[in-house]
Design a protein around this motif. Structure first.
Motif, PDB file in Angstrom:
ATOM      1  N   GLU A 319      11.487 -37.619  26.143  1.00  0.00           N
ATOM      2  CA  GLU A 319      10.918 -38.802  26.780  1.00  0.00           C
ATOM      3  C   GLU A 319      11.866 -39.394  27.804  1.00  0.00           C
ATOM      4  OE1 GLU A 319       7.526 -40.957  27.349  1.00  0.00           O
ATOM      5  OE2 GLU A 319       7.839 -39.316  25.922  1.00  0.00           O
ATOM      6  N   ASN A 320      13.172 -39.417  27.508  1.00  0.00           N
ATOM      7  CA  ASN A 320      14.143 -39.953  28.457  1.00  0.00           C
ATOM      8  C   ASN A 320      14.184 -39.126  29.735  1.00  0.00           C
ATOM      9  OD1 ASN A 320      14.897 -42.032  26.745  1.00  0.00           O
ATOM     10  ND2 ASN A 320      16.531 -40.831  25.775  1.00  0.00           N
ATOM     11  N   ILE A 321      14.059 -37.817  29.592  1.00  0.00           N
ATOM     12  CA  ILE A 321      14.018 -36.950  30.775  1.00  0.00           C
ATOM     13  C   ILE A 321      12.735 -37.207  31.556  1.00  0.00           C
ATOM     14  CG2 ILE A 321      13.796 -34.553  31.523  1.00  0.00           C
ATOM     15  CD1 ILE A 321      15.700 -33.761  29.312  1.00  0.00           C
ATOM     16  N   TYR A 322      11.633 -37.285  30.864  1.00  0.00           N
ATOM     17  CA  TYR A 322      10.336 -37.486  31.525  1.00  0.00           C
ATOM     18  C   TYR A 322      10.335 -38.769  32.343  1.00  0.00           C
ATOM     19  CZ  TYR A 322       5.294 -38.214  32.052  1.00  0.00           C
ATOM     20  OH  TYR A 322       4.039 -38.433  32.569  1.00  0.00           O
ATOM     21  N   ASN A 323      10.913 -39.830  31.818  1.00  0.00           N
ATOM     22  CA  ASN A 323      10.887 -41.128  32.495  1.00  0.00           C
ATOM     23  C   ASN A 323      11.727 -41.166  33.758  1.00  0.00           C
ATOM     24  OD1 ASN A 323       9.161 -42.248  30.589  1.00  0.00           O
ATOM     25  ND2 ASN A 323      10.851 -42.928  29.270  1.00  0.00           N
ATOM     26  N   LEU A 324      12.586 -40.173  33.964  1.00  0.00           N
ATOM     27  CA  LEU A 324      13.407 -40.132  35.171  1.00  0.00           C
ATOM     28  C   LEU A 324      12.635 -39.624  36.383  1.00  0.00           C
ATOM     29  CD1 LEU A 324      16.720 -38.711  33.672  1.00  0.00           C
ATOM     30  CD2 LEU A 324      16.354 -41.017  34.530  1.00  0.00           C
ATOM     31  N   PHE A 325      11.479 -39.018  36.168  1.00  0.00           N
ATOM     32  CA  PHE A 325      10.722 -38.425  37.269  1.00  0.00           C
ATOM     33  C   PHE A 325       9.759 -39.442  37.870  1.00  0.00           C
ATOM     34  CE2 PHE A 325      12.266 -34.753  35.057  1.00  0.00           C
ATOM     35  CZ  PHE A 325      12.451 -33.804  36.047  1.00  0.00           C
ATOM     36  N   ASP A 326       9.494 -39.248  39.151  1.00  0.00           N
ATOM     37  CA  ASP A 326       8.537 -40.103  39.847  1.00  0.00           C
ATOM     38  C   ASP A 326       7.107 -39.610  39.640  1.00  0.00           C
ATOM     39  OD1 ASP A 326      10.464 -41.819  41.540  1.00  0.00           O
ATOM     40  OD2 ASP A 326      11.100 -39.774  41.977  1.00  0.00           O
ATOM     41  N   LYS A 327       6.940 -38.274  39.700  1.00  0.00           N
ATOM     42  CA  LYS A 327       5.604 -37.700  39.627  1.00  0.00           C
ATOM     43  C   LYS A 327       5.606 -36.525  38.665  1.00  0.00           C
ATOM     44  CE  LYS A 327       4.232 -39.016  44.329  1.00  0.00           C
ATOM     45  NZ  LYS A 327       3.650 -38.546  45.599  1.00  0.00           N
ATOM     46  N   VAL A 328       4.405 -36.195  38.209  1.00  0.00           N
ATOM     47  CA  VAL A 328       4.242 -35.053  37.319  1.00  0.00           C
ATOM     48  C   VAL A 328       3.004 -34.276  37.737  1.00  0.00           C
ATOM     49  CG1 VAL A 328       2.917 -36.369  35.613  1.00  0.00           C
ATOM     50  CG2 VAL A 328       4.108 -34.289  34.908  1.00  0.00           C
ATOM     51  N   MET A 329       3.092 -32.964  37.638  1.00  0.00           N
ATOM     52  CA  MET A 329       1.946 -32.099  37.896  1.00  0.00           C
ATOM     53  C   MET A 329       1.732 -31.223  36.670  1.00  0.00           C
ATOM     54  SD  MET A 329       1.062 -29.496  41.038  1.00  0.00           S
ATOM     55  CE  MET A 329       2.396 -28.366  40.758  1.00  0.00           C
ATOM     56  N   VAL A 330       0.501 -31.131  36.214  1.00  0.00           N
ATOM     57  CA  VAL A 330       0.154 -30.327  35.047  1.00  0.00           C
ATOM     58  C   VAL A 330      -0.658 -29.121  35.520  1.00  0.00           C
ATOM     59  CG1 VAL A 330      -0.886 -30.296  32.756  1.00  0.00           C
ATOM     60  CG2 VAL A 330       0.109 -32.421  33.651  1.00  0.00           C
ATOM     61  N   ILE A 331      -0.255 -27.920  35.076  1.00  0.00           N
ATOM     62  CA  ILE A 331      -0.907 -26.678  35.481  1.00  0.00           C
ATOM     63  C   ILE A 331      -1.497 -26.017  34.242  1.00  0.00           C
ATOM     64  CG2 ILE A 331      -0.589 -24.444  36.609  1.00  0.00           C
ATOM     65  CD1 ILE A 331       1.841 -25.560  38.021  1.00  0.00           C
ATOM     66  N   HIS A 332      -2.719 -25.543  34.382  1.00  0.00           N
ATOM     67  CA  HIS A 332      -3.408 -24.875  33.281  1.00  0.00           C
ATOM     68  C   HIS A 332      -4.025 -23.586  33.810  1.00  0.00           C
ATOM     69  CE1 HIS A 332      -5.683 -23.833  29.895  1.00  0.00           C
ATOM     70  NE2 HIS A 332      -6.554 -24.830  29.796  1.00  0.00           N
ATOM     71  N   SER A 333      -3.438 -22.451  33.426  1.00  0.00           N
ATOM     72  CA  SER A 333      -3.971 -21.133  33.808  1.00  0.00           C
ATOM     73  C   SER A 333      -4.199 -21.006  35.301  1.00  0.00           C
ATOM     74  CB  SER A 333      -5.281 -20.861  33.054  1.00  0.00           C
ATOM     75  OG  SER A 333      -5.074 -20.909  31.662  1.00  0.00           O
ATOM     76  N   GLY A 334      -3.228 -21.437  36.092  1.00  0.00           N
ATOM     77  CA  GLY A 334      -3.304 -21.322  37.541  1.00  0.00           C
ATOM     78  C   GLY A 334      -4.069 -22.422  38.234  1.00  0.00           C
ATOM     79  N   HIS A 335      -4.571 -23.405  37.480  1.00  0.00           N
ATOM     80  CA  HIS A 335      -5.324 -24.518  38.062  1.00  0.00           C
ATOM     81  C   HIS A 335      -4.515 -25.805  37.948  1.00  0.00           C
ATOM     82  CE1 HIS A 335      -9.228 -22.413  38.491  1.00  0.00           C
ATOM     83  NE2 HIS A 335      -8.819 -21.728  37.426  1.00  0.00           N
ATOM     84  N   PRO A1019      15.549 -30.093  20.443  1.00  0.00           N
ATOM     85  CA  PRO A1019      14.371 -30.364  19.609  1.00  0.00           C
ATOM     86  C   PRO A1019      13.737 -31.700  19.959  1.00  0.00           C
ATOM     87  CG  PRO A1019      16.357 -30.834  18.371  1.00  0.00           C
ATOM     88  CD  PRO A1019      16.799 -30.271  19.688  1.00  0.00           C
ATOM     89  N   SER A1020      12.412 -31.714  19.984  1.00  0.00           N
ATOM     90  CA  SER A1020      11.702 -32.981  20.108  1.00  0.00           C
ATOM     91  C   SER A1020      11.776 -33.694  18.766  1.00  0.00           C
ATOM     92  CB  SER A1020      10.248 -32.729  20.501  1.00  0.00           C
ATOM     93  OG  SER A1020       9.585 -32.025  19.464  1.00  0.00           O
ATOM     94  N   ALA A1021      11.303 -34.941  18.731  1.00  0.00           N
ATOM     95  CA  ALA A1021      11.359 -35.713  17.491  1.00  0.00           C
ATOM     96  C   ALA A1021      10.554 -35.041  16.394  1.00  0.00           C
ATOM     97  CB  ALA A1021      10.856 -37.129  17.747  1.00  0.00           C
ATOM     98  N   THR A1022       9.337 -34.597  16.731  1.00  0.00           N
ATOM     99  CA  THR A1022       8.497 -33.973  15.714  1.00  0.00           C
ATOM    100  C   THR A1022       9.056 -32.624  15.286  1.00  0.00           C
ATOM    101  OG1 THR A1022       7.121 -33.112  17.509  1.00  0.00           O
ATOM    102  CG2 THR A1022       6.390 -35.140  16.446  1.00  0.00           C
ATOM    103  N   MET A1067      11.004 -45.301  20.085  1.00  0.00           N
ATOM    104  CA  MET A1067      10.502 -44.148  20.829  1.00  0.00           C
ATOM    105  C   MET A1067      11.612 -43.172  21.194  1.00  0.00           C
ATOM    106  SD  MET A1067       7.367 -44.688  20.765  1.00  0.00           S
ATOM    107  CE  MET A1067       6.898 -43.310  21.789  1.00  0.00           C
ATOM    108  N   GLU A1068      12.813 -43.394  20.723  1.00  0.00           N
ATOM    109  CA  GLU A1068      13.933 -42.534  21.080  1.00  0.00           C
ATOM    110  C   GLU A1068      13.931 -41.284  20.209  1.00  0.00           C
ATOM    111  OE1 GLU A1068      18.718 -42.954  22.051  1.00  0.00           O
ATOM    112  OE2 GLU A1068      17.619 -44.580  21.086  1.00  0.00           O
ATOM    113  N   ASN A1069      14.237 -40.167  20.834  1.00  0.00           N
ATOM    114  CA  ASN A1069      14.315 -38.895  20.122  1.00  0.00           C
ATOM    115  C   ASN A1069      15.568 -38.905  19.243  1.00  0.00           C
ATOM    116  OD1 ASN A1069      14.568 -36.255  19.250  1.00  0.00           O
ATOM    117  ND2 ASN A1069      14.212 -35.340  21.258  1.00  0.00           N
ATOM    118  N   PRO A1070      15.413 -38.773  17.914  1.00  0.00           N
ATOM    119  CA  PRO A1070      16.592 -38.819  17.033  1.00  0.00           C
ATOM    120  C   PRO A1070      17.631 -37.759  17.375  1.00  0.00           C
ATOM    121  CG  PRO A1070      14.574 -39.002  15.761  1.00  0.00           C
ATOM    122  CD  PRO A1070      14.159 -38.666  17.149  1.00  0.00           C
TER     123      PRO A1070
END
Length: 1472
Positions: A319-335, A1019-1022, A1067-1070
């Protein structure tokens, strides 16, 4: 290093903190600065500055003022892409090409052509749109194979491996073609693999990257040297690498820094490039969570301060890494299914109808959306949410967020101007790049000559780092010069020594040509490195080629000088200074030229097999047409032209002319006729039996000899030097062009390769069959207060199967594995010692999953190797127990070890690899059918049914990262570890869903009773909560925590908070929290010594007491009844091992058509070439020599063939030593036997083809007895001999290049004593034994005796020795007695003048001169040849044991250093 006070100096005196003025910034303060500025996104960078940050911000902004003051312009660009579609060949699955496929190809022409016509293009990525303004960071999320790498490569302009690219890519208005052509180094793609020269240390690697990109104008007007040093120190400080400066970078086979540190070197190298836009592909792979966060923070700082642009694909983003970004793009099977602000992405998909489980990070949630088995639908939305990739893409294109993105693109296009951007880039580049010495629009920072200077410096560093190879070169030169010099010792000045002089001169060129051939093996491992640095616009590959030629010269000059000094004067060549230095000059120049020739071949040949095949034919050509084997006047016209394009031919002419010019060679002993009857006859009635002799003279003028015998002239010497230099320039130029124009190694995506009968008809058949109806709904989740793992486990159940009951039964264990006071110390090169593990303790109970964590370089893998008894260097002390008792001999048999590197035999299928492990590692008492049934269960459990018949292959051409990792785990499970399963970074390189699936598998195995100890990085929290216990290490291998993790990680969090650490946020990753607490990371510093805190804690005392109690209680119990077969080192007997390994080797060769075809091409081309070069050689004087040299060339072909097989054999050896040996899979002798029994049949078959191609065209005797004998000796015995010789060499050398060089030395040596270059009668008495023990001696005797015996010789007119008889005598009356005694015949016995004498009547007379007897040696030699073959066989086994298995301890002088590793048990105390 000078430092400045960033808080107290006046504004005008402030110094900017940027890459260019790091020489003025105190690095310790820079760490704090980076930390403060790396936590704000670009949008917040200007409006969230606290009062305390004000002066700091002024210092940073002052950089721009200083640049303006110095007139320096910075470059920075954003990127916009619109309608971006990339197409590739639709080959997601293809059939495996085998030898059988090639053999049946003529019968399947219609099928092959139909397959080519049906080949279609498919969209790798489709209709991508977006904009990333400069100073922004874009996070790219998607599962492996979704198209993330394709998108990143395309954005960076690396599109050569794709068929079509449609759409628009614009960098602030500048099109991609212009950017690639003129500013290639400003836009980079950084792959996930770490490609470096393993023999260079970290200091050299980073210094080179800084030097090659050093700008012309540097802020602060520092020198170039100061800039390089400061840049290196800055990068090493930011990435925590300063302590590794003098350590090799290393790779999978060369020991060096840790994997995490190697990844940091890769990141630092990209940073050194000062690129404006970087596409980072899975750049956090192998990094621990804290270092991954620090790396992302460094990117954030770079984008905020320097306005760079970063596009990053991260598979496991916290989550800490994710929050450093301005934008995100999600790709699913080339789309593309989302592009927008990171803060809005989660809400977008939640509004769609999906639910984020508790404690799942946003990045995990977004990635899970693309996985039907890992996503959750809100109750009531099951039939409303999109399910397939196409449905997601359609939903996205109809959403308001999509319209917002299009509006942003339009706004961006209006705000940028291509001409303004291009003008600014050009002006900035002109300040950075030199005005002279380079093309105007060159994308490189330095001129070609400056690049060359830096590359030459690095080249010498590489030479120094490769000491075994350098030592081998020098030793080979010394040894060979002493041997050849003494073999040809004090050649007589009479004509009887002329043949020997020619032989020693030709051998001088032959030896260094063979050495140059051996160097080709060095070129291929470094190709990917050079390709990467070409992509980074570091330098011209042509400059690297020239630099290599320059840096390889000094050691060659030393070797050649030593060789010629010893050889020249020992052999009694013309001992004048001028002639010696002429000889030295030509040997040096020819050696350099031939080295360039072979490097030219390697630069154009795609693989080492092809290169060796072409080079083998090339070496045959240059030897045959050098003028020694076939003098130019006797060459057939159709190939004679080859002698005019042969550098060795000109070199041999020059050194022969140099040796014989001005000589008067006494030939009194060769006068014709001789004997008591003609003793008083004046010389004028005699003639020397020597080419170039004149009637009536008892000497031969050297110039006449070389003119008549070879058509050589002294006047050609310096002309030839110019011609050879011309060839050298041509070859170096072509080598440079080949390097420069060679396509960079790219990827076309992961292509699964199946056995032909198992190729799926549709790619969908490979994917797990998970439908939308199987997607979990929120109503199926557990309550909010439960861990998300309980629901997520259900999701991955369809991807990785449940643990079958039969495996649960097999995994139920009762023994406890424990360790305490484990220390590990190694000795450094300077004599100092370093402690890598410090008093580590812990235990692993059945049914528990224990995580081993720590920052990169903390000693996690080292501890794992120590506990698994896989370390053989250094000293390990401590207690390692099973049930409180010492480890027994069967410990390794009862454990499994999954290495971080996924090393497998590329040609095997998944099922074959698992069966191989089960067959050889499960007890022999288990029936084979039961072992194979267990393998099917493992395949089902790991969800590998759809690709079980897929070839493992190599990355990009075989299994993908996730599939390889599953296979690595499956191989160990197939062995049924009954005690413990070790895993080293099983989730490294996987996306979050795949990592979750792997850990869930481990969790299930633990629940079934398996004891598991596993290192893990991010490792993520979960995911972290799936582990039962945690062993946490800090730098130096010191324990900072061992104990339970607890529900929601509360136990470990409570411990650190009780010891004074800051509170862990909700919300912090242990995992990240505890690493931050102990100061893990490249630049982090702990506020206390957490090792001391642990040692003084109540938890430590509890753990210590618990381990003591466990050992006391368990040691008192009767020992577990372990079956006797588990106490053996190997699970099955040697015959079973040998059979299994040999069958696997046969499959490897059958599925390696490139290797076999390369052999075939070399054999058939060399055979035809030799056959037609000596076409229909009759039994004349020259014809006999041709028949001789035809045999000699058939012997020589063994050298390039050995060079072909050695890299493959060493690859198999490395796999065995790194993985299979450590797990006691099979005995090393089974590997040696498998290589022998696999290579020999193929070589015999191909030698048969060679035999047919050259034996009959040359004109050898065709009787059944003669032809059959030749076939048996050559195709069976000699082929087996050189095969076993080549494999024997691989047992004592470190790499393929050294193996090729050692082979060159051996072959040169045994050829020297074979009687070809020096007749046996002239070999010094001391070396007679070498003539007798040289294997080639007996092969030549067998082959030559067979083809020359009973051959009736008829001299050509030019071959007669002509003399005049005294007046009144006929030729017969004068010389009849001599001919009857000496042999030979008179062509005109009744003539009274110009008597024509032929020195041989039958070829057996020549055989007698070289100590060959057809009848006396024919069958004896076969016995001796078999003895040599048996010796090679024995050496293959004995050499491997002596050099690679046995541990030898040499006494040390001075300070005692501990270098061995031995496991000793004393009263429960284990010492390694």
């Amino acid at each position: 290093m000078a430092s400045i006070d960033l808080e107290n100096q006046y504004d005008d005196d402030l110094t900017a903190v940027s890459v260019e003025n790091l020489h003025k910034v105190d690095l310790k303060r820079l760490k704090s600065l980076v930390h403060k500025l790396s936590t704000r996104s670009a949008a917040k960078a200007s409006d969230e500055i606290s009062e305390s940050d004000f002066k700091l911000e002024d210092a940073l902004r002052q950089r721009v003022r200083m640049y303006e003051r110095d007139g320096i312009k910075e470059r920075s660009v954003g990127v916009m892409f619109k309608g971006l579609t990339v197409k590739g060949v639709d080959k997601g699955a293809t059939a495996l090409l085998t030898i059988g496929e090639l053999l049946t190809a003529p019968f399947r022409v219609k099928e092959i052509l139909s397959g080519i016509r049906r080949r279609k293009l498919r969209n790798l990525i489709q209709d991508f749109n977006g904009v990333v303004p400069k100073g922004n960071m874009l996070l790219v999320l998607g599962r492996p194979g979704a198209g993330c790498s394709t998108f990143l490569r395309t954005i960076a302009g690396e599109t050569m491996s794709y068929r079509e690219v449609e759409g628009i890519i614009s960098y602030d208005g500048v099109d991609q073609e212009t950017m690639k052509a003129r500013f290639k180094g400003d836009v980079l793609y950084s792959s996930e693999t770490d490609e470096h020269f393993p023999i260079l240390n970290v200091n050299q690697t980073l210094s080179f990257a800084a030097a090659i990109k050093a700008p012309k104008i540097r802020a602060g007007h520092v020198s170039r040297k100061e800039y390089v040093q400061d840049m290196r120190d800055f990068l090493a400080t930011v990435f925590g690498l300063r302590h590794t400066y003098n350590t090799r970078v290393g790779d999978e086979y060369v020991h060096g820094i840790s994997g995490g540190e190697r990844k940091r070197v890769s990141l630092a190298e990209v940073m050194a490039s000062r690129a404006n836009l970087v596409a980072w592909d899975n750049s956090t792979r192998g990094l621990d969570a804290s270092t991954a966060l620090e790396y992302t923070q460094a990117l954030r700082t770079s984008t905020n301060l320097l306005k760079n642009t970063a596009i990053v694909a991260i598979y496991q983003a916290g989550e800490n890494i994710y929050n450093l970004f301005d934008k995100v793009m999600v790709i699913h099977s080339g789309h593309q299914i989302y592009f927008g602000q990171t803060a809005k992405a989660k809400a977008y998909f939640e509004h769609m109808g999906y639910v984020c489980p508790p404690r799942q990070t946003t990045a995990e949630f977004l990635t899970a959306i693309t996985d039907p088995a890992g996503r959750y639908v809100r109750a009531g939305s099951e039939n409303k949410v999109p399910g397939t990739a196409e449905e997601f893409a359609n939903y996205w294109r109809s959403s308001p967020e999509y319209q917002e993105m299009l509006a942003e693109i339009e706004e961006y296009e209006r705000s940028v101007n291509a001409s303004d951007t291009l003008q600014w880039l050009n002006e900035s580049a002109s300040q950075e790049r030199p005005k002279h010495g380079k093309r105007k629009n060159s994308p490189y920072t330095l001129s070609f000559w400056m690049q060359l200077r830096i590359l030459v410096h690095r080249g010498f560093q590489r030479q120094k780092g490769n000491k075994p190879y350098l030592i081998t070169i020098v030793i080979a030169s010394i040894v060979q010069s002493l041997i050849i010099g003494s073999l040809f010792y004090n050649i007589p000045d009479t004509f009887s020594g002329s043949f020997s002089r020619g032989g020693v001169l030709f051998f001088s060129l032959l030896f260094f040509t063979l050495n140059s051939l051996a160097e080709m093996a060095m070129m291929y491992p470094q190709r990917t490195i050079i390709d990467k640095q070409k992509r980074f616009a570091f330098y011209h590959p042509a400059a690297e080629a020239i630099a290599y030629m320059i840096t390889s010269m000094p050691i060659k000059i030393v070797g050649i000088t030593i060789f010629t000094l010893v050889l020249y004067f020992m052999a009694n060549l013309n001992r004048t200074p001028g002639q010696y230095f002429t000889f030295l000059l030509f040997v040096q120049v020819v050696a350099f030229t031939m080295n360039a020739f072979f490097q030219m071949i390697s630069s154009f040949a795609k693989t080492i097999e092809i290169a060796n095949s072409v080079a083998g034919l090339g070496i045959m050509t240059v030897f045959i047409y050098a003028g020694y084997l076939i003098p130019r006047p006797l060459m057939h016209p159709w190939f004679k032209w080859l002698s005019y394009i042969n550098p060795i031919a000109y070199g041999f002419e020059a050194i022969m002319s140099n040796e014989f010019h001005g000589r008067k060679v006494d030939c009194s002993a060769e006068l014709i006729p001789q004997g008591s009857a003609v003793a008083d006859v004046p010389v004028e009635y005699k003639v020397c039996a020597a080419t170039g002799s004149l009637p009536g003279s008892n000497y031969v003028v050297g110039d006449n000899y070389i003119k008549n015998a070879f058509d050589y002239a002294w006047t050609h010497v310096w002309r030839n030097l110019g011609i050879i230099i011309g060839f050298a320039v041509l070859f170096v130029t072509m080598y440079a062009i080949g390097n420069e124009t060679r396509s960079a190694s790219g990827t076309r995506g992961d292509i699964l390769i199946f056995r032909r009968a198992y190729v799926p008809k549709d790619l969908k058949d490979i994917e797990p069959e998970v439908t939308l109806s199987q997607t979990l709904t929120a109503s199926e989740e557990a309550s909010e207060d439960s861990s998300a793992s309980s629901t997520t486990e259900k999701a991955v159940g369809d991807v990785i199967g449940k643990i079958p009951s039969r495996i649960k039964t097999a995994l139920r264990m009762k023994e406890v594995f424990s360790w305490r006071h484990v220390n590990y110390i190694i000795s450094l090169d300077n004599g100092d010692e370093r402690r890598l593990l410090c008093d580590v303790q812990g235990y692993s109970k059945p049914g528990t999953l224990t995580a081993l964590m720590g920052e990169s370089g903390a000693g996690k893998t080292t501890l794992l190797n120590a506990l698994a008894r896989r370390i053989n260097v250094g000293v390990i002390t401590g207690d390692i127990f099973v049930d409180g008792k010492p480890l027994d001999a069967g410990f390794k048999r009862r454990t499994g070890y999954v290495q971080q590197q996924d090393l497998h035999v590329p040609e095997s299928t998944v099922r074959e690899a698992l069966r191989f492990a089960a067959l050889l590692r499960q007890p022999e008492s288990v029936p084979i059918i039961e072992k194979y049934e267990y393998v099917e269960t493992v395949i089902e459990m790991l969800g590998m049914e759809s690709y079980a018949e897929s070839i493992i292959g190599t990355p990009g051409q075989g299994l993908n990262v996730e599939q390889r990792k599953k296979l690595s785990i499956g191989v160990e499970l197939a062995s049924k570890p009954s005690l413990l399963l070790f895993l080293d970074e099983p989730t490294s390189g996987l996306d979050s869903q795949s990592a979750w699936a792997v850990v869930q598998l481990l969790r299930r195995l633990a629940n079934a009773g398996q004891s598991i100890l596993c290192t893990i990085h991010q490792p993520s929290a979960t995911l972290f909560e799936q582990f039962d216990k945690l062993l946490l290490l800090k730098t130096g291998g010191q324990t900072v925590y061992f104990g339970g993790i607890g529900r929601n990680s509360q136990m470990v969090i409570d411990y650190f908070q009780e010891q004074g650490a800051s509170k862990c946020g909700e919300m912090e990753n242990p995992a990240e929290y505890i690493l931050n607490c102990i100061g893990a990371g490249a630049t982090a510093a702990p506020d206390r010594d957490w090792y001391d805190v642990w040692r003084n804690s109540l938890n430590f005392r509890r753990v210590t007491t618990e381990i003591e109690q466990l050992n006391t209680e368990l040691s008192a119990l009767p020992p577990q009844q372990i079956r006797k077969e588990f106490t053996k080192k190997f699970a099955v007997g040697w015959p079973t091992q040998a059979k299994a390994v040999s069958l696997r080797a046969y499959r490897q060769y059958w599925r390696s058509p490139t290797y076999i075809v390369a052999k075939f091409v070399l054999y058939i081309s060399a055979g035809l070439f030799t056959g037609f070069s000596f076409w229909k050689s009759n039994f004349t004087i020259a014809g006999v020599q041709n028949l001789l040299f035809g045999v000699f060339l058939s012997i020589i072909i063994g050298a390039p063939l050995i060079n072909q097989l050695q890299p493959r054999a060493i690859q198999s050896r490395n796999l065995y030593e790194v993985r299979e040996s450590a797990s006691n899979t099979y005995h090393w002798s089974a590997l040696i036997l498998s290589l022998l029994v696999t290579e020999i049949p193929y070589n015999i078959l191909l030698a048969t083809i060679y035999y047919c191609c050259y034996y009959f065209p040359i004109g050898y005797m065709r009787s059944t007895a003669r032809a059959g004998y030749y076939y048996f000796v050559y195709c069976i015995l000699y082929t087996t001999f050189w095969t076993t010789l080549g494999l024997a060499v691989t047992t004592f050398v470190p790499d393929a290049a050294t193996a090729n060089l050692a082979t060159s030395l051996l072959i040169s040596m045994i050829l020297s004593f074979s009687g070809i270059f020096q007749p046996p009668s002239l070999i010094p008495h001391f070396w007679k034994f070498m003539y007798r023990i040289s294997p080639i001696t007996y092969f030549l005797q067998s082959l030559l005796g067979n083809v020359l015996h009973d051959g009736k010789v008829h001299c050509l007119q030019s071959e007669f020795n002509v003399f005049n008889p005294p007046p009144g005598y006929t030729c017969y009356e004068y010389a009849g007695e001599y001919t009857a005694h000496a042999g030979g015949y008179l062509n005109n016995p009744n003539a009274t003048s110009h008597c024509e004498f032929c020195k041989w009547t039958v070829a057996d007379q020549y055989l007698a001169q070289v100590d060959i007897s057809y009848s006396g040696q024919r069958w004896r030699n076969i016995g001796l040849e078999c003895a040599f073959i048996l010796f090679n066989f024995a050496f293959c086994f004995l050499g491997f044991y002596v050099f690679r298995v046995a541990v030898w301890r040499m006494p040390k002088l001075g300070r005692k250093r501990k270098t061995g590793a031995k496991f000793v048990q004393k009263n429960g105390h284990a010492e390694v």
